[in-house]
Design a protein around this motif. Structure first.
Motif, PDB file in Angstrom:
ATOM      1  N   SER A   1      12.010   7.630  -2.075  1.00 17.03           N
ATOM      2  CA  SER A   1      12.347   6.498  -2.948  1.00 17.03           C
ATOM      3  C   SER A   1      11.640   5.227  -2.489  1.00 17.03           C
ATOM      4  O   SER A   1      11.150   4.434  -3.306  1.00 17.03           O
ATOM      5  N   ILE A   2      11.582   5.024  -1.186  1.00 15.35           N
ATOM      6  CA  ILE A   2      10.911   3.836  -0.639  1.00 15.35           C
ATOM      7  C   ILE A   2       9.440   3.845  -1.018  1.00 15.35           C
ATOM      8  O   ILE A   2       8.873   2.812  -1.411  1.00 15.35           O
ATOM      9  N   ARG A   3       8.808   5.004  -0.921  1.00  9.51           N
ATOM     10  CA  ARG A   3       7.388   5.090  -1.301  1.00  9.51           C
ATOM     11  C   ARG A   3       7.195   4.792  -2.786  1.00  9.51           C
ATOM     12  O   ARG A   3       6.220   4.127  -3.185  1.00  9.51           O
ATOM     13  N   ILE A   4       8.123   5.266  -3.607  1.00 14.72           N
ATOM     14  CA  ILE A   4       8.025   5.019  -5.051  1.00 14.72           C
ATOM     15  C   ILE A   4       8.169   3.529  -5.346  1.00 14.72           C
ATOM     16  O   ILE A   4       7.396   2.951  -6.130  1.00 14.72           O
ATOM     17  N   ILE A   5       9.152   2.885  -4.725  1.00 15.78           N
ATOM     18  CA  ILE A   5       9.357   1.450  -4.950  1.00 15.78           C
ATOM     19  C   ILE A   5       8.166   0.650  -4.433  1.00 15.78           C
ATOM     20  O   ILE A   5       7.725  -0.326  -5.067  1.00 15.78           O
ATOM     21  N   ALA A   6       7.625   1.049  -3.307  1.00 17.71           N
ATOM     22  CA  ALA A   6       6.444   0.356  -2.774  1.00 17.71           C
ATOM     23  C   ALA A   6       5.285   0.444  -3.760  1.00 17.71           C
ATOM     24  O   ALA A   6       4.570  -0.544  -3.981  1.00 17.71           O
ATOM     25  N   ASP A   7       5.089   1.607  -4.360  1.00 18.89           N
ATOM     26  CA  ASP A   7       4.029   1.764  -5.366  1.00 18.89           C
ATOM     27  C   ASP A   7       4.291   0.859  -6.561  1.00 18.89           C
ATOM     28  O   ASP A   7       3.364   0.252  -7.112  1.00 18.89           O
ATOM     29  N   ARG A   8       5.546   0.767  -6.984  1.00 18.79           N
ATOM     30  CA  ARG A   8       5.893  -0.081  -8.125  1.00 18.79           C
ATOM     31  C   ARG A   8       5.597  -1.550  -7.819  1.00 18.79           C
ATOM     32  O   ARG A   8       5.181  -2.310  -8.703  1.00 18.79           O
ATOM     33  N   LEU A   9       5.822  -1.949  -6.570  1.00 22.78           N
ATOM     34  CA  LEU A   9       5.592  -3.339  -6.172  1.00 22.78           C
ATOM     35  C   LEU A   9       4.147  -3.592  -5.756  1.00 22.78           C
ATOM     36  O   LEU A   9       3.768  -4.742  -5.509  1.00 22.78           O
ATOM     37  N   GLY A  10       3.359  -2.519  -5.653  1.00 24.11           N
ATOM     38  CA  GLY A  10       1.979  -2.664  -5.219  1.00 24.11           C
ATOM     39  C   GLY A  10       1.871  -3.150  -3.797  1.00 24.11           C
ATOM     40  O   GLY A  10       1.030  -4.006  -3.479  1.00 24.11           O
ATOM     41  N   THR A  11       2.725  -2.594  -2.935  1.00 25.15           N
ATOM     42  CA  THR A  11       2.760  -3.072  -1.558  1.00 25.15           C
ATOM     43  C   THR A  11       2.788  -1.903  -0.584  1.00 25.15           C
ATOM     44  O   THR A  11       2.918  -0.747  -0.976  1.00 25.15           O
ATOM     45  N   ASP A  12       2.691  -2.216   0.696  1.00 22.89           N
ATOM     46  CA  ASP A  12       2.732  -1.223   1.759  1.00 22.89           C
ATOM     47  C   ASP A  12       4.102  -1.306   2.418  1.00 22.89           C
ATOM     48  O   ASP A  12       4.457  -2.337   3.004  1.00 22.89           O
ATOM     49  N   ASP A  13       4.879  -0.232   2.336  1.00 21.10           N
ATOM     50  CA  ASP A  13       6.238  -0.288   2.861  1.00 21.10           C
ATOM     51  C   ASP A  13       6.262  -0.400   4.385  1.00 21.10           C
ATOM     52  O   ASP A  13       7.301  -0.732   4.965  1.00 21.10           O
ATOM     53  N   ALA A  14       5.133  -0.132   5.037  1.00 24.26           N
ATOM     54  CA  ALA A  14       5.080  -0.311   6.488  1.00 24.26           C
ATOM     55  C   ALA A  14       4.988  -1.787   6.861  1.00 24.26           C
ATOM     56  O   ALA A  14       5.344  -2.179   7.983  1.00 24.26           O
ATOM     57  N   GLN A  15       4.523  -2.614   5.922  1.00 23.35           N
ATOM     58  CA  GLN A  15       4.360  -4.039   6.182  1.00 23.35           C
ATOM     59  C   GLN A  15       5.357  -4.902   5.411  1.00 23.35           C
ATOM     60  O   GLN A  15       5.660  -6.019   5.819  1.00 23.35           O
ATOM     61  N   ASP A  16       5.851  -4.397   4.308  1.00 19.81           N
ATOM     62  CA  ASP A  16       6.731  -5.155   3.411  1.00 19.81           C
ATOM     63  C   ASP A  16       8.129  -4.541   3.456  1.00 19.81           C
ATOM     64  O   ASP A  16       8.311  -3.355   3.175  1.00 19.81           O
ATOM     65  N   VAL A  17       9.123  -5.337   3.792  1.00 14.25           N
ATOM     66  CA  VAL A  17      10.481  -4.822   3.971  1.00 14.25           C
ATOM     67  C   VAL A  17      11.200  -4.592   2.637  1.00 14.25           C
ATOM     68  O   VAL A  17      12.216  -3.893   2.577  1.00 14.25           O
ATOM     69  N   ARG A  18      10.689  -5.149   1.545  1.00 15.30           N
ATOM     70  CA  ARG A  18      11.421  -5.096   0.280  1.00 15.30           C
ATOM     71  C   ARG A  18      11.741  -3.683  -0.211  1.00 15.30           C
ATOM     72  O   ARG A  18      12.885  -3.425  -0.639  1.00 15.30           O
ATOM     73  N   PRO A  19      10.796  -2.746  -0.192  1.00 18.19           N
ATOM     74  CA  PRO A  19      11.149  -1.397  -0.658  1.00 18.19           C
ATOM     75  C   PRO A  19      12.303  -0.772   0.122  1.00 18.19           C
ATOM     76  O   PRO A  19      13.203  -0.156  -0.468  1.00 18.19           O
TER      77      PRO A  19
END
Length: 245
Positions: free
Chosen positions: A169-187
């Motif tokens: 789910s985190i990877r999916i949300i990161a893709d939706r936000l166009g971000t890297d979940d390793a660097q961005d805490v939002r997902p």
């Protein structure tokens, strides 16, 4: 004698001996035979999962063996080991399948939809599916959820499955936000909150089984109330934070 000239046009998939539509040993296309194998494998896995669930609810976790599960599913012990790491994993296989379904629905949500709302609506779609009902509303699944409070090994298996689903789910949300979940805490924050609400609602629903709690039988309504509570608390916290400044 004149040698035969090779054809100038390349062979297509249907002309290629090993192509996807080539007949198998009994005249069936390889693709059809592969589909049959996959269906058979899925049927075997489902039979093992159902047998594990039935036996654990009948006998208890400690008195249920892998051999007994295999016997009830009419397969060998080796077949069980090819599908599952243990009896807890087998009994909770429906949880894993529904995590996959929620994530598939999450991927399909409109790109402009806020991530938390997208997750909430994915869960709502999963619970509203009457053709392939969520596992929690199937017979005996509420009893299995209630066992989590008393069986540490079962709870640990449940947590592993839940964490795996949330990582996706985190990877999916990161893709939706166009971000890297390793660097961005939002997902991770979105999924932690949204999945946490679902888990809390499920546990409350399981514990309320048979106690006469109003609305306890309606899991979908309970989940909606839980998400409403999250958004209300988040809005209150945001307002208080602004006021303090």
């Amino acid at each position: 004698m004149t040698a035969t000239q090779p054809s100038s046009s390349p062979a297509g998939p249907a002309d290629t001996p090993g192509g996807p539509d080539a007949p198998g040993p009994r005249g069936r296309p390889d693709g059809e035979r592969e589909d049959r194998r996959r269906r058979k494998a899925r049927q075997t896995r489902n039979a093992l999962a159902a047998a594990a669930l039935e036996l654990i609810l009948e006998r208890g976790l400690a008195d249920t063996t892998v051999e007994a599960i295999s016997e009830r599913a009419d397969v060998t012990r080796r077949t069980f080991s090819r599908n599952f790491t243990g009896k807890e994993d087998a009994a909770l296989d429906f949880v894993r399948g529904d995590g996959d379904r929620i994530n598939a629905l999450l991927r399909a949500r409109p790109a402009a939809e806020p991530p938390l709302l997208a997750y909430r609506r994915a869960v709502g779609g999963w619970l509203a599916d009457r053709e392939n009902p969520a596992w929690q509303v199937r017979p005996d699944m509420r009893r299995l959820l209630a066992l989590l409070d008393h069986e540490p090994a079962l709870f640990a298996a449940y947590e592993r499955i839940r964490v795996d689903a949330q990582e996706e789910s985190i990877r999916i949300i990161a893709d939706r936000l166009g971000t890297d979940d390793a660097q961005d805490v939002r997902p991770s924050v979105v999924v932690g909150a949204a999945a946490g609400v679902l888990t809390a609602a499920l546990r409350q629903w399981a514990r309320a089984a048979g106690d006469g709690t109003p609305g306890a039988a309606d899991l979908a309504a309970l989940v909606e109330r839980a998400y409403d509570a999250l958004t209300t608390q988040a809005a209150t916290a945001a307002t208080d934070s602004t006021t303090d400044k």
